[in-house]
Design a protein around this motif. Structure first.
Motif, PDB file in Angstrom:
ATOM      1  N   THR A   4       0.854  -1.185   0.000  1.00  0.00           N
ATOM      2  CA  THR A   4       0.000   0.000   0.000  1.00  0.00           C
ATOM      3  C   THR A   4       0.892   1.237   0.000  1.00  0.00           C
ATOM      4  O   THR A   4       2.071   1.185   0.345  1.00  0.00           O
ATOM      5  CB  THR A   4      -0.908   0.034   1.241  1.00  0.00           C
ATOM      6  OG1 THR A   4      -0.082   0.004   2.428  1.00  0.00           O
ATOM      7  CG2 THR A   4      -1.857  -1.140   1.258  1.00  0.00           C
ATOM      8  N   GLY A   5       0.323   2.366  -0.374  1.00  0.00           N
ATOM      9  CA  GLY A   5       0.985   3.659  -0.232  1.00  0.00           C
ATOM     10  C   GLY A   5       2.312   3.779  -0.942  1.00  0.00           C
ATOM     11  O   GLY A   5       2.563   3.150  -1.970  1.00  0.00           O
ATOM     12  N   SER A   6       3.181   4.611  -0.376  1.00  0.00           N
ATOM     13  CA  SER A   6       4.516   4.833  -0.914  1.00  0.00           C
ATOM     14  C   SER A   6       5.546   4.532   0.162  1.00  0.00           C
ATOM     15  O   SER A   6       5.223   4.473   1.349  1.00  0.00           O
ATOM     16  CB  SER A   6       4.667   6.281  -1.397  1.00  0.00           C
ATOM     17  OG  SER A   6       4.409   7.191  -0.338  1.00  0.00           O
ATOM     18  N   LEU A   7       6.794   4.344  -0.245  1.00  0.00           N
ATOM     19  CA  LEU A   7       7.826   3.849   0.663  1.00  0.00           C
ATOM     20  C   LEU A   7       8.968   4.849   0.830  1.00  0.00           C
ATOM     21  O   LEU A   7       9.312   5.576  -0.104  1.00  0.00           O
ATOM     22  CB  LEU A   7       8.374   2.521   0.144  1.00  0.00           C
ATOM     23  CG  LEU A   7       7.339   1.404  -0.073  1.00  0.00           C
ATOM     24  CD1 LEU A   7       8.013   0.161  -0.629  1.00  0.00           C
ATOM     25  CD2 LEU A   7       6.593   1.097   1.216  1.00  0.00           C
ATOM     26  N   GLY A   8       9.541   4.845   2.030  1.00  0.00           N
ATOM     27  CA  GLY A   8      10.702   5.681   2.314  1.00  0.00           C
ATOM     28  C   GLY A   8      10.380   7.023   2.934  1.00  0.00           C
ATOM     29  O   GLY A   8      11.296   7.757   3.315  1.00  0.00           O
ATOM     30  N   ARG A  55      -2.882   1.408   8.272  1.00  0.00           N
ATOM     31  CA  ARG A  55      -3.733   1.087   7.120  1.00  0.00           C
ATOM     32  C   ARG A  55      -4.857   0.122   7.520  1.00  0.00           C
ATOM     33  O   ARG A  55      -5.008  -0.951   6.926  1.00  0.00           O
ATOM     34  CB  ARG A  55      -2.874   0.496   6.010  1.00  0.00           C
ATOM     35  CG  ARG A  55      -1.840   1.456   5.452  1.00  0.00           C
ATOM     36  CD  ARG A  55      -2.492   2.569   4.674  1.00  0.00           C
ATOM     37  NE  ARG A  55      -1.516   3.348   3.912  1.00  0.00           N
ATOM     38  CZ  ARG A  55      -1.832   4.281   3.023  1.00  0.00           C
ATOM     39  NH1 ARG A  55      -3.126   4.550   2.795  1.00  0.00           N
ATOM     40  NH2 ARG A  55      -0.902   4.935   2.368  1.00  0.00           N
ATOM     41  N   LEU A  56      -5.640   0.519   8.507  1.00  0.00           N
ATOM     42  CA  LEU A  56      -6.708  -0.358   8.997  1.00  0.00           C
ATOM     43  C   LEU A  56      -7.776  -0.629   7.946  1.00  0.00           C
ATOM     44  O   LEU A  56      -8.175  -1.776   7.740  1.00  0.00           O
ATOM     45  CB  LEU A  56      -7.342   0.252  10.245  1.00  0.00           C
ATOM     46  CG  LEU A  56      -6.635  -0.084  11.562  1.00  0.00           C
ATOM     47  CD1 LEU A  56      -7.089   0.854  12.658  1.00  0.00           C
ATOM     48  CD2 LEU A  56      -6.908  -1.526  11.964  1.00  0.00           C
ATOM     49  N   ARG A  57      -8.257   0.416   7.317  1.00  0.00           N
ATOM     50  CA  ARG A  57      -9.309   0.213   6.314  1.00  0.00           C
ATOM     51  C   ARG A  57      -8.828  -0.713   5.209  1.00  0.00           C
ATOM     52  O   ARG A  57      -9.545  -1.630   4.784  1.00  0.00           O
ATOM     53  CB  ARG A  57      -9.725   1.563   5.714  1.00  0.00           C
ATOM     54  CG  ARG A  57     -10.849   1.456   4.680  1.00  0.00           C
ATOM     55  CD  ARG A  57     -11.102   2.775   3.976  1.00  0.00           C
ATOM     56  NE  ARG A  57      -9.967   3.194   3.170  1.00  0.00           N
ATOM     57  CZ  ARG A  57      -9.720   2.729   1.944  1.00  0.00           C
ATOM     58  NH1 ARG A  57     -10.498   1.796   1.407  1.00  0.00           N
ATOM     59  NH2 ARG A  57      -8.681   3.179   1.259  1.00  0.00           N
ATOM     60  N   GLU A  58      -7.592  -0.488   4.758  1.00  0.00           N
ATOM     61  CA  GLU A  58      -7.055  -1.311   3.681  1.00  0.00           C
ATOM     62  C   GLU A  58      -6.868  -2.758   4.124  1.00  0.00           C
ATOM     63  O   GLU A  58      -7.152  -3.689   3.366  1.00  0.00           O
ATOM     64  CB  GLU A  58      -5.721  -0.727   3.209  1.00  0.00           C
ATOM     65  CG  GLU A  58      -5.841   0.605   2.498  1.00  0.00           C
ATOM     66  CD  GLU A  58      -5.820   1.809   3.429  1.00  0.00           C
ATOM     67  OE1 GLU A  58      -5.633   2.933   2.945  1.00  0.00           O
ATOM     68  OE2 GLU A  58      -6.006   1.616   4.661  1.00  0.00           O
ATOM     69  N   ALA A 108     -10.373  -3.819  -3.362  1.00  0.00           N
ATOM     70  CA  ALA A 108     -10.330  -3.503  -1.937  1.00  0.00           C
ATOM     71  C   ALA A 108      -9.710  -2.132  -1.673  1.00  0.00           C
ATOM     72  O   ALA A 108     -10.207  -1.357  -0.846  1.00  0.00           O
ATOM     73  CB  ALA A 108      -9.537  -4.578  -1.184  1.00  0.00           C
ATOM     74  N   CYS A 109      -8.609  -1.818  -2.354  1.00  0.00           N
ATOM     75  CA  CYS A 109      -7.907  -0.559  -2.113  1.00  0.00           C
ATOM     76  C   CYS A 109      -6.847  -0.366  -3.195  1.00  0.00           C
ATOM     77  O   CYS A 109      -6.592  -1.260  -3.999  1.00  0.00           O
ATOM     78  CB  CYS A 109      -7.242  -0.570  -0.730  1.00  0.00           C
ATOM     79  SG  CYS A 109      -5.930  -1.811  -0.538  1.00  0.00           S
ATOM     80  N   GLU A 110      -6.230   0.797  -3.184  1.00  0.00           N
ATOM     81  CA  GLU A 110      -5.137   1.074  -4.105  1.00  0.00           C
ATOM     82  C   GLU A 110      -3.838   0.502  -3.551  1.00  0.00           C
ATOM     83  O   GLU A 110      -3.576   0.587  -2.356  1.00  0.00           O
ATOM     84  CB  GLU A 110      -4.980   2.580  -4.323  1.00  0.00           C
ATOM     85  CG  GLU A 110      -6.149   3.217  -5.053  1.00  0.00           C
ATOM     86  CD  GLU A 110      -5.894   4.686  -5.350  1.00  0.00           C
ATOM     87  OE1 GLU A 110      -4.783   5.175  -5.042  1.00  0.00           O
ATOM     88  OE2 GLU A 110      -6.803   5.338  -5.878  1.00  0.00           O
ATOM     89  N   PHE A 111      -3.027  -0.084  -4.407  1.00  0.00           N
ATOM     90  CA  PHE A 111      -1.724  -0.589  -4.006  1.00  0.00           C
ATOM     91  C   PHE A 111      -0.852  -0.747  -5.243  1.00  0.00           C
ATOM     92  O   PHE A 111      -1.322  -0.618  -6.387  1.00  0.00           O
ATOM     93  CB  PHE A 111      -1.851  -1.918  -3.260  1.00  0.00           C
ATOM     94  CG  PHE A 111      -2.504  -3.029  -4.039  1.00  0.00           C
ATOM     95  CD1 PHE A 111      -1.783  -3.811  -4.928  1.00  0.00           C
ATOM     96  CD2 PHE A 111      -3.859  -3.305  -3.879  1.00  0.00           C
ATOM     97  CE1 PHE A 111      -2.381  -4.837  -5.645  1.00  0.00           C
ATOM     98  CE2 PHE A 111      -4.476  -4.334  -4.576  1.00  0.00           C
ATOM     99  CZ  PHE A 111      -3.734  -5.097  -5.466  1.00  0.00           C
ATOM    100  N   SER A 112       0.422  -1.017  -5.002  1.00  0.00           N
ATOM    101  CA  SER A 112       1.378  -1.213  -6.088  1.00  0.00           C
ATOM    102  C   SER A 112       1.920  -2.629  -6.050  1.00  0.00           C
ATOM    103  O   SER A 112       2.234  -3.151  -4.981  1.00  0.00           O
ATOM    104  CB  SER A 112       2.551  -0.229  -5.957  1.00  0.00           C
ATOM    105  OG  SER A 112       2.113   1.114  -5.999  1.00  0.00           O
TER     106      SER A 112
END
Length: 308
Positions: A155-159, A185-188, A274-278
């Motif tokens: 999920t999200g971005s890193l660093g 990231r509870l909802r995710e 479910a959610c946005e992710f990479s």
């Protein structure tokens, strides 16, 4: 031999063996009827866990957030948080008030509450949070479960948290919010667990490299990640002086609190609902690898560890 000689992970392994073997998940798991109660605890200290620039409100927020992130990694709904605090007697009462406002605001933001706890005097400000959650047996997500061929995702971005630490040292507090106010990231986590497409999950609170090794060890697999697919945080791009430094922030620095998980390739579209992710790589038979500019290199077991 001292704690500092072996580091946090080795000490945990020694204790685990002494206690007869414990599964390395983000939470302990207790069966209750058709559900699981998941429980986690995390202790934070003024000198080692809170940057000097953190406000008391941010200290409180962090204490709640790090525990709720573990609940998220199991795909569970939070039930509440317990807070045990050791406070130096000379601490200003207004400072203490702000810490607990930060705790309250964090748990309320994620739909739960503080259930109770304990307060005592201590030489160093020390706050121990314990979070509880509940998830059905058919939806719980563990660190084990990945199989070769599964897609590796985040999920999200890193660093961003690592960049925030450098930003604080440079007086750029505007780039440090990710570090000082982590967002679990509870909802995710809940949504991903509901798809049935995810095979393993954890949070990456100790950095991507160490988390990959932990996930691989739990599942008996390896991973290959692709540099070009890593979602590098804007804070990293703003402050890193080179691509190598940016990669170091992603791999080594802790504090992002994103979810790192694997998905069956044929179920990736279900997971995306479910959610946005990479998608950043894939599970393989063994080894932890990075592919960059056509070259493949091993990723060492590096990251944030207490005591080292």
């Amino acid at each position: 031999m001292k704690f500092s000689d072996i580091g946090e992970r080795s000490l945990i392994s020694r204790i685990t063996e002494m206690l007869g073997g414990l599964e390395h998940d983000d939470c302990a798991v207790i069966g209750i009827d058709g559900d699981y109660l998941v429980v986690t605890t995390d202790m934070l200290h003024r000198e080692t866990d809170f940057p000097a620039q953190a406000t008391p409100w941010q200290i409180g927020w962090m204490c709640a957030a790090v525990n709720l992130s573990d609940i998220a990694a199991m795909g569970a709904e939070p039930l509440g948080v317990l807070i045990a605090s050791g406070i130096p007697p000379e601490t200003d009462v207004g400072f203490i008030d702000e810490i607990f406002r930060g705790i309250r605001d964090c748990v309320e933001a994620y739909g739960t509450e503080v259930l109770g706890g304990d307060t005592d005097a201590h030489r160093e400000l020390t706050i121990c949070g314990t979070a509880l959650g509940r998830v059905s047996r058919g939806r719980i997500l563990r660190r084990r479960g990945a199989r070769p061929g599964d897609l590796l995702c985040t999920t999200g971005s890193l660093g961003g948290a690592g960049a925030g630490l450098k930003a604080l040292n440079l007086g750029r507090i505007d780039l440090a919010r990710r570090l000082l106010e982590p967002r679990p990231r509870l909802r995710e986590g809940i949504a991903l667990a509901g798809t049935g497409a995810v095979t393993a999950m954890m949070d990456n609170s100790d950095g991507l490299a160490l988390s990959l090794h932990d996930l691989a060890e739990a599942g008996g697999t390896g991973f290959v990640i692709e540099y070009e697919r890593i979602p590098i945080a804007d804070e990293v791009k703003a402050i890193a002086e080179s691509d190598d430094e940016a990669l170091e922030m992603v791999l080594r620095a802790g504090g992002d609190f994103e979810l790192l998980f694997t998905v069956r390739e044929e179920r990736i579209d279900d997971a995306r609902e479910a959610c946005e992710f990479s998608v950043i790589g894939r599970a393989v038979e063994n080894g932890i690898w990075l592919v960059r500019d056509g070259s493949r290199m091993q990723i060492p077991r590096i990251g944030y560890e207490h005591g080292s």
